[in-house]
Structure formats: structure tokens, C-alpha cells
Enzyme design. Structure first.
Site, PDB file in Angstrom:
ATOM      1  N   HIS A  31       0.814  -1.210   0.000  1.00 10.02           N
ATOM      2  CA  HIS A  31       0.000   0.000   0.000  1.00 10.02           C
ATOM      3  C   HIS A  31       0.851   1.265   0.000  1.00 10.02           C
ATOM      4  O   HIS A  31       0.428   2.314  -0.466  1.00 10.02           O
ATOM      5  CB  HIS A  31      -0.990  -0.019   1.164  1.00 10.02           C
ATOM      6  CG  HIS A  31      -2.130  -0.935   0.884  1.00 10.02           C
ATOM      7  ND1 HIS A  31      -2.164  -2.225   1.335  1.00 10.02           N
ATOM      8  CD2 HIS A  31      -3.231  -0.769   0.111  1.00 10.02           C
ATOM      9  CE1 HIS A  31      -3.265  -2.806   0.889  1.00 10.02           C
ATOM     10  NE2 HIS A  31      -3.929  -1.946   0.141  1.00 10.02           N
TER      11      HIS A  31
ATOM     12  N   ASP B  83      -4.916  -8.109  -4.597  1.00 10.43           N
ATOM     13  CA  ASP B  83      -5.234  -9.217  -3.703  1.00 10.43           C
ATOM     14  C   ASP B  83      -5.586 -10.478  -4.484  1.00 10.43           C
ATOM     15  O   ASP B  83      -5.234 -11.584  -4.066  1.00 10.43           O
ATOM     16  CB  ASP B  83      -6.385  -8.836  -2.761  1.00 10.43           C
ATOM     17  CG  ASP B  83      -5.863  -8.045  -1.573  1.00 10.43           C
ATOM     18  OD1 ASP B  83      -4.824  -8.429  -1.017  1.00 10.43           O
ATOM     19  OD2 ASP B  83      -6.476  -7.022  -1.230  1.00 10.43           O
TER      20      ASP B  83
ATOM     21  N   CYS C 259      -9.661  -2.390 -10.454  1.00 12.34           N
ATOM     22  CA  CYS C 259      -9.097  -1.254  -9.725  1.00 12.34           C
ATOM     23  C   CYS C 259      -7.765  -1.609  -9.082  1.00 12.34           C
ATOM     24  O   CYS C 259      -7.176  -0.785  -8.391  1.00 12.34           O
ATOM     25  CB  CYS C 259     -10.080  -0.722  -8.687  1.00 12.34           C
ATOM     26  SG  CYS C 259     -10.532  -1.929  -7.458  1.00 12.34           S
TER      27      CYS C 259
HETATM   28  C1  PEP Z   1      -6.655  -4.812  -4.780  1.00  7.00           C
HETATM   29  O1  PEP Z   1      -6.531  -5.687  -3.933  1.00  7.00           O
HETATM   30  O2  PEP Z   1      -6.331  -4.950  -5.978  1.00  7.00           O
HETATM   31  C2  PEP Z   1      -7.207  -3.502  -4.406  1.00  7.00           C
HETATM   32  C3  PEP Z   1      -7.510  -2.587  -5.294  1.00  7.00           C
HETATM   33  O3  PEP Z   1      -7.346  -3.256  -3.077  1.00  7.00           O
HETATM   34  P1  PEP Z   1      -6.106  -2.881  -2.116  1.00  7.00           P
HETATM   35  O4  PEP Z   1      -4.884  -2.763  -2.984  1.00  7.00           O
HETATM   36  O5  PEP Z   1      -6.432  -1.626  -1.434  1.00  7.00           O
HETATM   37  O6  PEP Z   1      -6.056  -4.072  -1.224  1.00  7.00           O
HETATM   38 MG    MG Z   2      -7.481  -5.435  -2.017  1.00  8.70          MG
END
Ligand code: PEP
Ligand code: MG
Length: 551
Positions: free
Chosen positions: A188, A454, A501
Site C-alpha cells: 500500500h 489481492d 481497480c
Molecule cells: C486490490 O486488492 O487490488 C485492491 C484494489 O485493493 P487494495 O490494494 O487496497 O487491497
Molecule cells: Mg485489495
């Protein structure tokens, strides 16, 4: 000149002085004080300094986030002056004959433990406040600059690693680039750096030495190369690359205002990922057509206590209103795993990525979920808000989320508060389970958005935080792409739209595959919108194939 190589995680060239991130690892020795009166003076000075800092922070919070946020710092300032707390410090000092640091530490521990064991959420939260205040006084006693950059001019920030909340608290105006020993492109922290448009390299390991503090460096957030004390020739080469990147960006400017369609007329919605209302500026600058993912957990990580309904409402309303009728997908709290806020008091877990995170936290803690949903529905009256639930694995979870939404709507009806009854509800597809039951899930919601960060982690059994998995962690893996196809087919069968996303959405190499799969929306860091649009407008959807799905 020393060349060090890591993983480039946020594109861009930067050069400047290295400044090592100062984390206040406080070690207090249990030694007797030489002069108690001196220690008393030191405590008085540190408390005074803390009050000045907290008053300034309260003013800043009031300007930027409203009265409620300001109150938090005002409460901390009051705690610094609390008669019982001060007496406890002075008693420890006199009875134990210890140093000011040890007395403050002991008083802080005593007070926070006393509050933490009271079976009352409010008092427990005050315990966290005491810990915070104690830490501040200790920092001031010991001259530690908390998470600070002790320079006025911008620097290249170096660190062993940065947590998402540390990254969030950084003063962006002081940072030209980020280089870290640990971390990975999917962490993140890397995601935040990309959203903020700060060049970043992670996974440099031991070759990034603390002794480089203060030395000159130039870095390339694309190739992952950093050069300590570059010679004139190297500096020139980096400068040339920066200039050519600027030229490319200038060319990209011609994409502004152009429709997001292929040569043969296939449209894809190009949206943006944001972590704060402040990011809207970058979205508008890069001509994003909507918000495909607002990671709301960063509002929680930036705070020292649960953000109130009003604070959240103001943040969501601002994003919805600023986007002027364009879709704004707001994801409900996705806390846990690497995103930790102390006041949640989440249990320590062996495998936090497989533990109580995201929707599991919300379903276990209905009070937190309820507050957020109320804020979201209230904001829906000010723009085109859509609500999205993360980390779904089962149909019952979606049904429970929808039930919570119904309860909130009924409550707002009773209170006569306006909201949009037709607010779209969607889920993130980021677990193999959700892919395999996508047809049933699609019957429940208005859209899917695939979280490939994820989804890749769970499909490939590769920790997204780790930086030693190299060739094993390949989000281009056919298994991940086939999962996308399964989810897209299920969505379209049910007549709903599907987006991506996760970070993969910005991968120009995969755009043709996404077109072949039938993805309807891509949500990317703001700086990725115009390059994607340029590629999209040069593509022919009918000519795109599913070749990449083969092994
Ligand atoms: C993902 O897991 O691709 C996502 C967009 O959520 P995050 O990266 O915030 O876990
Ligand atoms: Mg995620």
C-alpha cells in the site's frame, strides 16, 4: 559514485539529498537522576512544547478537516495539562528518583493501562490518547522529531520500510522521491506513492545504507536504479530522461478531453484510484472520468481515533461534489493486514492477510460499519456515489451488507435526511472464492470491481508485501487473467458492469487483453489515465485476442 538497484514502483526521475526517515524508537534507561529539580524543569519544558505543537495541529486540523478533527488535538493538549496525569509523573520522579523520561514513561503506562481495562469503548480510546500524549512528551524530552524530515528543502526520503500510515503522514511538499530497503510494488505504500505521483524504489535491501544520509542521489522510479553521489555525466543522463518524460507527458496533454474509445468504437471508462479528497486535484488534472476506487481506510489511518460520521460525510461529500456528477465508487473500510490503526485494537494474527480484515472487520463491528454507511448515504445526495464492499468471499456477506444499507436508509428516511435511494452497490472481486461464485454474486449487486493486487496474492499464494518472491509473483499469470474472464462473463450474464481497480489496470501491455475479456472500466492512479487513453484510442477492440490467457 555507487549504483544500487531495487524495484521501481512509482515512475519518475528525482534527484536531491538523502534524508533517512526518523522513527522514534524510544529506549529509556532505568538510571537514577542526578538532579531531581533539573528533571522537573525538563518535564515542564517538554509539556509546554507539546502544548504548543498540539495547539498548532488543532488549528491546522480545523482549517483542513473541520472542528471535530481539531477537537482531537485539543483533547490531547488538555491531557498534557491534566492534574492527575502531571501529579503521577511528578510522584514517580520524586519517589523513584528516576529521570524525567522514565517518570513520564511510567506515568503514561500506568494511566493508559488503567483506562484500557475499563469495559467502555470511550475510556479505552482515551487510553490510546494517553499513549499518544506520553509519546509526544517523550519525543520532546529526547529531542526526537516524530516521523519527521528535519529539512526545510525537499529531499529523497530513505527508510528501512514505511507503513501506509507513516507514508500518509509525510509532508508531500518535502519529498522528491522515496527509496526503501524493504517493501514491494504491490504494498500500500507503493500504491500511495503512485497515487501521489512521487517516484519510488523499494526492495533495495542492505545496499541502501543509513550512512548515505545527507549524500546526493539521483533515482529512477521506473528502472529501480539509484545512484549515490552521481558524477556529472550520470546526472546529465538522468536529467535527459526526465526531460524526455516531460515531453511524453506534454504529448499526452493532447489526450485531454478525448473520448475513451477504441478505433472501432468500443468504450472503456477510465477512472481513478484515490486515497483522500485531496487527490481529486490530480484526478481533474489528468482528466479522469470518475473515481473507481476511493480507499476510505486512509481516513481512518490518518486519525488517532475512529473518524466520526460527520467527518466522513464531509470527506465523501467533497469528493462526490467535486466530481460533478461523475461516478464516485467509495469502498467501505478495508483495514487490517498491512493497514493497521492502533485504536482498532485488532488482534495480532499469524497470517493477517488471511485474517480479520476488510469486510470481516465491518461485519464483526457493526457500529463502525453503520457509521460509515450513514456517512456514505448522506453523501449520495451530493453526487453520483456508488458503494463497494471489499474482500467478499460469500453470498451471505453481500446479503448482510445490503441489509445494513437497508437499515441505514430506513433510519435516514425517519430522520428526513436526503440520500440517493438508487445508490449503486458493488463488490470487489479479489478472492478466488468470489471468482468461483461470481454468477451468484452478480445477481446481488450492480457492479464488480476486480482487485487484482489481492486476487493475484490469493490466487498465486504469494504475499503481496514480500519482496523476495520475484518470478513467482507474476500478476500476468494466466490463472489471474482467466479469473478476470470468469468474473467478466458472470457480470455480463447478469447484465452488470465490471471494472479493474488493482494495479494491473494501469498495465499498458494488458490493455488489449482487457478489451478481449470485455472489461468495462479501468481505475488507475491519476497519472496513468492519459497514457492509457492514448493506447486505447490506438487499439482495435475486434482485433484483440485472449492469447495471454494461455499457459
Ligand atoms: C486490490 O486488492 O487490488 C485492491 C484494489 O485493493 P487494495 O490494494 O487496497 O487491497
Ligand atoms: Mg485489495
Amino acid at each position: 559514485m555507487i549504483l544500487i538497484q531495487g524495484e521501481g514502483v512509482s515512475k519518475g526521475i528525482a534527484s536531491g539529498s538523502i534524508c533517512f526517515f526518523q522513527r522514534s524508537d524510544i529506549t529509556i534507561l532505568d538510571v537514577p537522576a542526578t538532579n531531581i529539580e533539573n528533571e522537573k524543569v525538563r518535564i515542564a519544558q517538554a509539556r509546554k512544547k507539546s502544548i504548543v505543537q498540539l495547539t498548532n495541529l488543532a488549528e491546522k486540523a480545523r482549517r483542513e478537516a473541520g472542528d471535530e478533527s481539531a477537537m482531537l488535538f485539543e483533547t490531547h493538549a488538555m491531557l498534557v495539562e491534566d492534574a492527575d496525569y502531571v501529579e503521577c509523573i511528578l510522584t514517580a520522579l520524586e519517589k523513584q528518583g528516576c529521570t524525567a523520561e522514565r517518570a513520564v514513561e511510567m506515568a503514561g503506562e500506568q494511566f493508559s493501562t488503567m483506562l484500557a481495562i475499563i469495559d467502555d469503548a470511550y475510556m479505552q480510546a482515551r487510553s490510546a490518547d494517553i499513549t499518544d500524549v506520553t509519546r509526544r512528551i517523550l519525543n520532546n524530552l529526547m529531542g526526537i522529531v516524530e516521523a519527521g524530515i528535519p529539512f526545510e528543502s525537499p529531499v529523497i526520503l530513505a527508510a528501512d520500510d514505511l507503513t501506509p500510515s507513516e507514508t500518509l503522514h509525510l509532508d508531500k511538499n518535502k519529498i522528491l522521491g522515496i527509496i526503501t530497503q524493504g517493501g514491494s510494488g504491490n504494498s500500500h505504500t507503493a500504491i500511495l506513492a503512485r497515487t501521489m505521483g512521487i517516484p519510488a524504489i523499494c526492495g533495495l535491501g542492505e545496499v541502501l545504507k543509513p550512512e548515505y544520509d545527507g549524500r546526493a542521489v539521483c533515482m529512477d522510479g521506473e528502472t529501480g536504479q539509484a545512484v549515490i553521489e552521481p558524477d556529472a555525466c550520470t546526472l546529465e543522463a538522468f536529467q535527459a530522461k526526465r526531460n524526455s518524460q516531460r515531453e511524453i507527458m506534454q504529448h499526452m496533454e493532447t489526450m485531454r478531453g478525448q473520448p475513451d474509445i477504441t478505433i472501432d468504437g468500443r468504450g472503456i471508462m477510465l477512472y481513478c484510484n484515490i486515497s483522500s479528497p485531496k487527490d481529486i486535484c490530480a484526478v481533474q488534472l489528468n482528466d479522469g472520468q470518475g473515481i473507481g476506487l476511493f480507499r476510505t481506510e486512509f481516513l481512518y489511518l490518518a486519525a488517532c481515533d475512529y473518524p466520526s460520521e460527520e467527518d466522513q460525510f464531509q470527506a465523501y461529500k467533497r469528493v462526490a461534489a467535486d466530481m460533478e456528477g461523475k461516478r464516485v465508487v467509495i469502498r467501505t473500510l478495508d483495514i487490517g493486514a498491512d493497514k493497521q490503526a492502533d485504536y482498532f485494537k485488532l488482534q495480532k494474527e499469524e497470517n493477517p492477510a488471511l485474517g480479520v480484515r476488510a469486510i470481516r472487520v465491518c461485519l464483526n463491528r457493526p457500529d463502525i460499519f453503520h457509521t460509515q454507511l450513514r456517512a456514505l448515504y448522506r453523501a449520495s445526495a451530493y453526487g453520483k456515489v456508488a458503494i463497494m464492499f471489499p474482500m467478499i468471499t460469500s453470498v451471505w456477506e453481500v446479503k448482510e451488507c445490503k441489509r445494513s444499507c437497508q437499515n441505514v436508509m430506513a433510519e435516514l428516511d425517519r430522520e428526513g435526511i436526503p440520500y440517493n435511494r438508487d445508490t449503486e452497490l458493488g463488490i470487489m472481486i479479489e478472492t478466488p472464492a468470489s471468482v468461483l461464485i461470481a454468477e451468484e454474486l452478480a445477481e446481488e449487486v450492480d457492479f464488480f470491481s476486480v482487485g487484482t493486487n489481492d486476487l493475484a496474492q490469493y490466487t498465486l499464494a504469494c504475499d503481496r508485501q514480500a519482496n523476495n518472491l520475484g518470478k513467482f509473483f507474476t500478476p500476468h499469470h494466466p490463472a489471474v487473467l482467466r479469473a478476470l474472464k470468469l468474473a467478466a462473463d458472470a457480470a455480463h450474464k447478469a447484465g452488470i458492469w465490471i471494472g479493474i481497480c488493482g494495479e494491473l489496470a494501469a498495465d499498458l501491455d494488458l490493455l488489449n487483453t482487457f478489451l478481449a475479456i470485455g472489461i468495462d472500466e479501468l481505475s488507475v492512479p491519476p497519472s496513468a489515465v492519459l497514457p492509457l487513453r492514448a493506447k486505447l484510442r490506438g487499439s482495435v477492440a475486434k482485433a484483440c485476442t485472449l492469447e495471454r490467457l494461455r499457459c
